[in-house]
Design an enzyme around this catalytic site. Sequence first.
Site, mmCIF file in Angstrom:
data_model
loop_
_atom_site.group_PDB
_atom_site.id
_atom_site.type_symbol
_atom_site.label_atom_id
_atom_site.label_comp_id
_atom_site.label_asym_id
_atom_site.label_seq_id
_atom_site.Cartn_x
_atom_site.Cartn_y
_atom_site.Cartn_z
ATOM 1 N N SER A 61 0.827 -1.209 0.000
ATOM 2 C CA SER A 61 0.000 0.000 0.000
ATOM 3 C C SER A 61 0.869 1.270 0.000
ATOM 4 O O SER A 61 1.599 1.493 -0.966
ATOM 5 C CB SER A 61 -0.960 -0.077 1.205
ATOM 6 O OG SER A 61 -1.888 0.951 1.162
ATOM 7 N N ASP B 48 -10.530 -3.241 -5.324
ATOM 8 C CA ASP B 48 -9.887 -2.355 -4.343
ATOM 9 C C ASP B 48 -10.595 -0.996 -4.340
ATOM 10 O O ASP B 48 -10.599 -0.298 -5.355
ATOM 11 C CB ASP B 48 -8.403 -2.185 -4.724
ATOM 12 C CG ASP B 48 -7.593 -1.537 -3.619
ATOM 13 O OD1 ASP B 48 -8.132 -0.667 -2.916
ATOM 14 O OD2 ASP B 48 -6.414 -1.905 -3.465
ATOM 15 N N HIS C 108 -8.448 -4.077 -0.863
ATOM 16 C CA HIS C 108 -7.130 -3.511 -0.548
ATOM 17 C C HIS C 108 -6.329 -4.453 0.358
ATOM 18 O O HIS C 108 -5.109 -4.369 0.403
ATOM 19 C CB HIS C 108 -7.304 -2.134 0.105
ATOM 20 C CG HIS C 108 -6.087 -1.269 0.008
ATOM 21 N ND1 HIS C 108 -5.583 -0.807 -1.192
ATOM 22 C CD2 HIS C 108 -5.247 -0.784 0.962
ATOM 23 C CE1 HIS C 108 -4.493 -0.083 -0.971
ATOM 24 N NE2 HIS C 108 -4.267 -0.061 0.330
HETATM 25 C C1 MLT Z 1 -1.407 6.101 0.073
HETATM 26 O O1 MLT Z 1 -1.807 7.045 0.736
HETATM 27 O O2 MLT Z 1 -0.225 5.871 -0.171
HETATM 28 C C2 MLT Z 1 -2.454 5.191 -0.451
HETATM 29 O O3 MLT Z 1 -3.693 5.797 -0.416
HETATM 30 C C3 MLT Z 1 -2.477 3.898 0.283
HETATM 31 C C4 MLT Z 1 -2.792 4.112 1.728
HETATM 32 O O4 MLT Z 1 -1.892 4.359 2.481
HETATM 33 O O5 MLT Z 1 -3.967 4.035 2.099
#
Ligand code: MLT
Length: 208
Positions: free
Chosen positions: A104, A155, A186
């Site tokens: 992520s 996702d 996700h």
């Molecule tokens: C981010 O902020 O890098 C992406 O939205 C993934 C997350 O951290 O939720």
Amino acid sequence: MTYQHHFEKGTDPSAPPLLLLHGTGGNELDLVQLAQAISPGSTIISPRGDVNENGNLRFFRRLSEGVFDLEDVKTRSTALAEFIREATSQYGVDQKRLIALGLSNGANIASTVLQLFPGVVAGAVLLRAMLVLNSHPPKGSLAATKILMSNGRADPIIPADHPPRLAAIFKEAGAAVTLREQEAGHNLVAGDIQAAREWLASLGAPRS
Ligand code: MLT
């Protein structure tokens, strides 16, 4: 070194060293078990994200979900690239074999490091990465780089066109990209772990 981090010397010299990059709200120990499951015996370097978002650690600032502070993305990507150079040198880890394993937000900074500093890692397993920077590394600059992207078909955080667009940027620069889609959102599922394990095994042991 700039990042607080966890280091673990591997027990299997043929297993690639891994740079672990956790997701929002995680820390440097979060992905250790996952790393051991997909690549037993690997050396691990795992920095802790240094941006605090309401008590949740991450690797760069965002203004809201999916809206990023792009100047901060560049600054932190530069700092992480520098950390990678210093940590590999200090711990005697072969940077030419170093594989980033990012989840992520961690996958996102791994991507921006690849885009801005091609060659700083040898490859990456990007779990749930999205397109953060529309930055195109020079043609051929990722020719020695191998990338696995594993995304979830459902996702809610990542727009459906992001993984193929990010993959196209890496490919244009010469990277060998494997793009996998899981029946998932996700959160990770067994298919991600299997895909990562198979992909890492396909890299093979180093030639002596
Ligand atoms: C981010 O902020 O890098 C992406 O939205 C993934 C997350 O951290 O939720």
